[in-house]
Design a protein around this motif. Sequence first.
Motif, PDB file in Angstrom:
ATOM      1  N   LEU A  34       0.823  -1.271  -0.066  1.00 11.67           N
ATOM      2  CA  LEU A  34      -0.283   0.269   0.118  1.00 11.67           C
ATOM      3  C   LEU A  34       0.695   1.310   0.344  1.00 11.67           C
ATOM      4  O   LEU A  34       0.706   2.108  -0.673  1.00 11.67           O
ATOM      5  CB  LEU A  34      -0.962  -0.381   1.075  1.00 11.67           C
ATOM      6  N   ARG A  35       1.696   1.268   0.893  1.00  9.51           N
ATOM      7  CA  ARG A  35       2.438   2.349   1.171  1.00  9.51           C
ATOM      8  C   ARG A  35       3.766   2.774  -0.429  1.00  9.51           C
ATOM      9  O   ARG A  35       3.756   3.935  -0.677  1.00  9.51           O
ATOM     10  CB  ARG A  35       3.666   1.874   1.989  1.00  9.51           C
ATOM     11  N   GLN A  36       3.840   1.647  -0.982  1.00 14.69           N
ATOM     12  CA  GLN A  36       4.400   1.668  -2.258  1.00 14.69           C
ATOM     13  C   GLN A  36       3.399   2.190  -3.624  1.00 14.69           C
ATOM     14  O   GLN A  36       4.219   3.041  -4.766  1.00 14.69           O
ATOM     15  CB  GLN A  36       5.328   0.959  -1.991  1.00 14.69           C
ATOM     16  N   GLN A  37       1.699   1.908  -2.877  1.00 15.47           N
ATOM     17  CA  GLN A  37       1.839   2.321  -4.485  1.00 15.47           C
ATOM     18  C   GLN A  37       1.324   3.724  -4.452  1.00 15.47           C
ATOM     19  O   GLN A  37       0.703   4.751  -5.207  1.00 15.47           O
ATOM     20  CB  GLN A  37       0.374   1.851  -4.600  1.00 15.47           C
ATOM     21  N   LEU A  38       1.031   4.408  -2.989  1.00 14.89           N
ATOM     22  CA  LEU A  38       0.788   5.811  -2.919  1.00 14.89           C
ATOM     23  C   LEU A  38       1.314   6.839  -4.051  1.00 14.89           C
ATOM     24  O   LEU A  38       0.394   7.838  -4.080  1.00 14.89           O
ATOM     25  CB  LEU A  38       1.061   6.918  -1.417  1.00 14.89           C
ATOM     26  N   ALA A  55      -1.107   9.645   1.582  1.00 15.43           N
ATOM     27  CA  ALA A  55      -1.219   9.246   2.236  1.00 15.43           C
ATOM     28  C   ALA A  55      -2.761   8.235   2.593  1.00 15.43           C
ATOM     29  O   ALA A  55      -3.803   8.387   1.514  1.00 15.43           O
ATOM     30  CB  ALA A  55      -1.703   9.689   3.828  1.00 15.43           C
ATOM     31  N   PHE A  56      -2.634   7.448   3.292  1.00 19.19           N
ATOM     32  CA  PHE A  56      -4.322   6.757   2.965  1.00 19.19           C
ATOM     33  C   PHE A  56      -4.328   5.739   3.909  1.00 19.19           C
ATOM     34  O   PHE A  56      -3.826   4.995   5.553  1.00 19.19           O
ATOM     35  CB  PHE A  56      -4.424   5.427   2.268  1.00 19.19           C
ATOM     36  N   VAL A  57      -6.235   5.525   4.511  1.00 17.46           N
ATOM     37  CA  VAL A  57      -6.338   5.835   5.638  1.00 17.46           C
ATOM     38  C   VAL A  57      -7.326   4.995   5.019  1.00 17.46           C
ATOM     39  O   VAL A  57      -9.084   5.422   4.999  1.00 17.46           O
ATOM     40  CB  VAL A  57      -6.552   7.063   6.875  1.00 17.46           C
ATOM     41  N   ARG A  66     -12.800   8.737  -1.725  1.00 13.72           N
ATOM     42  CA  ARG A  66     -12.991   7.096  -0.968  1.00 13.72           C
ATOM     43  C   ARG A  66     -11.875   6.909  -2.409  1.00 13.72           C
ATOM     44  O   ARG A  66     -12.555   7.355  -3.445  1.00 13.72           O
ATOM     45  CB  ARG A  66     -14.299   6.132  -1.114  1.00 13.72           C
ATOM     46  N   VAL A  67     -11.072   5.961  -2.001  1.00 11.00           N
ATOM     47  CA  VAL A  67     -10.205   5.587  -3.449  1.00 11.00           C
ATOM     48  C   VAL A  67     -10.233   3.753  -2.983  1.00 11.00           C
ATOM     49  O   VAL A  67     -10.333   3.271  -2.414  1.00 11.00           O
ATOM     50  CB  VAL A  67      -8.877   5.847  -3.969  1.00 11.00           C
ATOM     51  N   GLU A  68      -9.665   3.146  -3.804  1.00 18.16           N
ATOM     52  CA  GLU A  68      -9.903   1.646  -4.612  1.00 18.16           C
ATOM     53  C   GLU A  68      -7.933   1.749  -4.457  1.00 18.16           C
ATOM     54  O   GLU A  68      -7.939   2.049  -5.559  1.00 18.16           O
ATOM     55  CB  GLU A  68     -10.714   1.205  -4.923  1.00 18.16           C
ATOM     56  N   VAL A  69      -7.897   0.441  -4.022  1.00 17.59           N
ATOM     57  CA  VAL A  69      -6.017   0.485  -3.930  1.00 17.59           C
ATOM     58  C   VAL A  69      -6.780  -1.596  -4.166  1.00 17.59           C
ATOM     59  O   VAL A  69      -7.282  -1.819  -3.338  1.00 17.59           O
ATOM     60  CB  VAL A  69      -5.562   0.641  -2.471  1.00 17.59           C
ATOM     61  N   GLU A  70      -5.734  -2.336  -4.907  1.00 19.49           N
ATOM     62  CA  GLU A  70      -4.957  -3.442  -4.917  1.00 19.49           C
ATOM     63  C   GLU A  70      -4.288  -4.179  -4.214  1.00 19.49           C
ATOM     64  O   GLU A  70      -3.173  -3.477  -3.977  1.00 19.49           O
ATOM     65  CB  GLU A  70      -5.092  -3.486  -6.491  1.00 19.49           C
ATOM     66  N   LEU A  71      -4.422  -4.903  -3.214  1.00 22.85           N
ATOM     67  CA  LEU A  71      -3.325  -5.211  -2.524  1.00 22.85           C
ATOM     68  C   LEU A  71      -2.979  -6.419  -2.671  1.00 22.85           C
ATOM     69  O   LEU A  71      -3.932  -7.296  -3.132  1.00 22.85           O
ATOM     70  CB  LEU A  71      -3.837  -5.002  -1.036  1.00 22.85           C
ATOM     71  N   LEU A 131      -3.318  -1.028   8.056  1.00 22.92           N
ATOM     72  CA  LEU A 131      -3.438  -0.100   6.530  1.00 22.92           C
ATOM     73  C   LEU A 131      -3.974   1.502   6.382  1.00 22.92           C
ATOM     74  O   LEU A 131      -4.708   2.247   5.974  1.00 22.92           O
ATOM     75  CB  LEU A 131      -4.689  -0.832   5.540  1.00 22.92           C
ATOM     76  N   VAL A 132      -2.466   2.255   7.246  1.00 22.82           N
ATOM     77  CA  VAL A 132      -2.906   3.349   7.845  1.00 22.82           C
ATOM     78  C   VAL A 132      -1.148   3.850   6.859  1.00 22.82           C
ATOM     79  O   VAL A 132      -0.035   3.228   7.864  1.00 22.82           O
ATOM     80  CB  VAL A 132      -3.534   4.074   9.102  1.00 22.82           C
ATOM     81  N   ALA A 133      -1.216   4.201   5.555  1.00 29.51           N
ATOM     82  CA  ALA A 133       0.264   4.699   4.923  1.00 29.51           C
ATOM     83  C   ALA A 133       0.179   5.769   4.764  1.00 29.51           C
ATOM     84  O   ALA A 133      -0.717   6.395   4.103  1.00 29.51           O
ATOM     85  CB  ALA A 133      -0.108   3.369   4.250  1.00 29.51           C
ATOM     86  N   CYS A 134       1.434   6.055   5.412  1.00 34.98           N
ATOM     87  CA  CYS A 134       1.713   7.632   4.764  1.00 34.98           C
ATOM     88  C   CYS A 134       3.613   7.212   3.370  1.00 34.98           C
ATOM     89  O   CYS A 134       3.929   6.392   3.344  1.00 34.98           O
ATOM     90  CB  CYS A 134       2.441   8.154   5.004  1.00 34.98           C
ATOM     91  N   ARG A 135       3.397   7.979   2.727  1.00 31.53           N
ATOM     92  CA  ARG A 135       4.635   8.195   1.838  1.00 31.53           C
ATOM     93  C   ARG A 135       5.800   7.907   2.922  1.00 31.53           C
ATOM     94  O   ARG A 135       6.191   8.860   3.463  1.00 31.53           O
ATOM     95  CB  ARG A 135       4.794   9.498   0.793  1.00 31.53           C
ATOM     96  N   PRO A 136       6.527   7.393   2.357  1.00 27.33           N
ATOM     97  CA  PRO A 136       7.782   6.978   3.167  1.00 27.33           C
ATOM     98  C   PRO A 136       8.727   8.448   3.487  1.00 27.33           C
ATOM     99  O   PRO A 136       9.594   8.438   4.366  1.00 27.33           O
ATOM    100  CB  PRO A 136       8.915   5.625   2.193  1.00 27.33           C
TER     101      PRO A 136
END
Length: 580
Positions: free
Chosen positions: A201-205, A212-214, A244-249, A297-302
């Motif tokens: 997830l973090r790598q997709q941002l 970020a994604f929550v 709202r967005v969708e991500v594929e994990l 699944l709370v992620a921020c850019r590295p």
Amino acid sequence: MAQRTGGPGGRAPRHHRRNPQPGGQRRDQQGLRQQLHAIHGSSYGRYKTLSGQWQFEGFTLQVQRVQPDPYAPASRCQVRVEPRTAGFPHRLWATRVRARALAGYLLRAVGKELRGSRLRVDTGRQQVLDRSACQIDEDGAVVLRLGIDLPGRGRMIDGRQAEQALCEDLPRAVQRALRYDSLDPDAVQQFVESIEDSDALRQQLAGKGLVAFVADGAILPRRSGVDDRPLTSGVPFRSPDSLRVEVELPNRGTVTGMGIPEGVTLIVGGGFHGKSTLLRALEYGIYDHIPGDGRELVACRPETVKIRAEDGRRVHRVDVSPFVAHLPSGADTSDFSTDNASGSTSQAASIVEAVEAGAKVLLVDEDTAATNLMIRDARMQALVAKDSEPLTPFVDLIRPLYHQRGVSTVLVMGGSGDYMDVADQVIMMDSYRARDVTETARALAANPTGRQAEAQEFPPVRNRVVDPGSLPQGRVKLRARGVDALTLGDDTIELRAVEQIVDPAQVTGIGLVLLQLARRGVFDGSRTLAEALRIFDEEVRHRGIAAVDEQYTGDFAVPRSLEVAAALNRLRSLRVARLH
């Protein structure tokens, strides 16, 4: 991957080296029992006869460093369980992320087994870090590093208690926690896959234009300021429909949640409604969290950095001129130094230093920011003319920082509506529920307040070249004081304001990196600070924990280069040779 460390004094003999006892004493579990019986009641110094390798059934124990007396730091040991005995399927450690996840699971499992014994492992907290305490080797072997306070009665050896710890407690923990056939395979798989999803997830941002994604359903509130576990009555997060967005994990498949776009994001709301809770979750979104934490699944850019004011910190040769100019003293703010920075200058310096070190996202909470650096409203502008005010407020630099330097900002603000003028999106927290109030905020911002912008650009950040002679040299004592400070020789680096450090093992890792960079000449008087950090990052990608230290026998975690830079900037002996 695992590094084979050990040996008295923190140096690492290779695994095949032996340390035979006089008379050719057997170096196996029974031999260790006999040795402990033989030295029971002897002077404490005879514990040194335990140094070296002991072959147990299913694993090798290496006593790396023996404490000289009962009051010294704990002795250090290493356990190696060979692949055939450990038995973990290749799929569980096939990638660096999966290997880190598996090691994190095993640390927590072995920690439970050793609870109540004299043996201690660095199990970690809610975050799953790359730790020296457990590594999965290239062939699937498990390498565990742990400490033991060797027991004594006064300054005499208590061989019976030592036998209980080393010959009973340790083998039982290895059997129950470091062998695949003793563990719940579904629990192991779930843990590994959860960490893999978080990292993916973090790598997709960046590719999605998000900072970020929550996830929907995330639990953000914590039990208390000193208990980072999830609040059992916490309100599950739900994204506003517009964000709202969708991500594929790779394991969970499609996941929905709030995506925070690049640019300037304002988080508003009444007191105690969850603004700072959301920001704190984003602050720790640079880490993977254990299953059940609520923030998996709370992620921020590295490259995300939390910024705050820090009264009294040292600032050395930083170009703070975007924020501070024409001081009454006449000091050159494009090459600014002070041993006792104010809140505003410390925050200005921290922003510039973070951008220099590679930050792409800044997190700011008004509660810990310098008010006079954040805003100057229309009435204050009318009362104090610009040519009498050295400070340019962040509200006028936040957009140039994004448009010209590519650095986004997520800002908690409850006290100044002037930030509505510069926000790309505005999120309101209302009873821990997020609402998108961007359009309402824009309508309000359409009514001019009479405030005038005081800046239109954010100039390129000047890169600094560190004077290598100002860094700790030779053998230097290193000690982490929790997450708040690092002692390097005679220097103490205050880290309380570096808020994304979550574990003392990271502080130790920061100290080891600083010593390595100095020892290996990475800071050579010609490379910039940013170039040196990129070298470290590249080595971490290729060598894992070996990039931090190959011989240190204590516990450490691999730090981000951004925290290494923050520590270096707070080293009071630091000297900068020149600016580019």
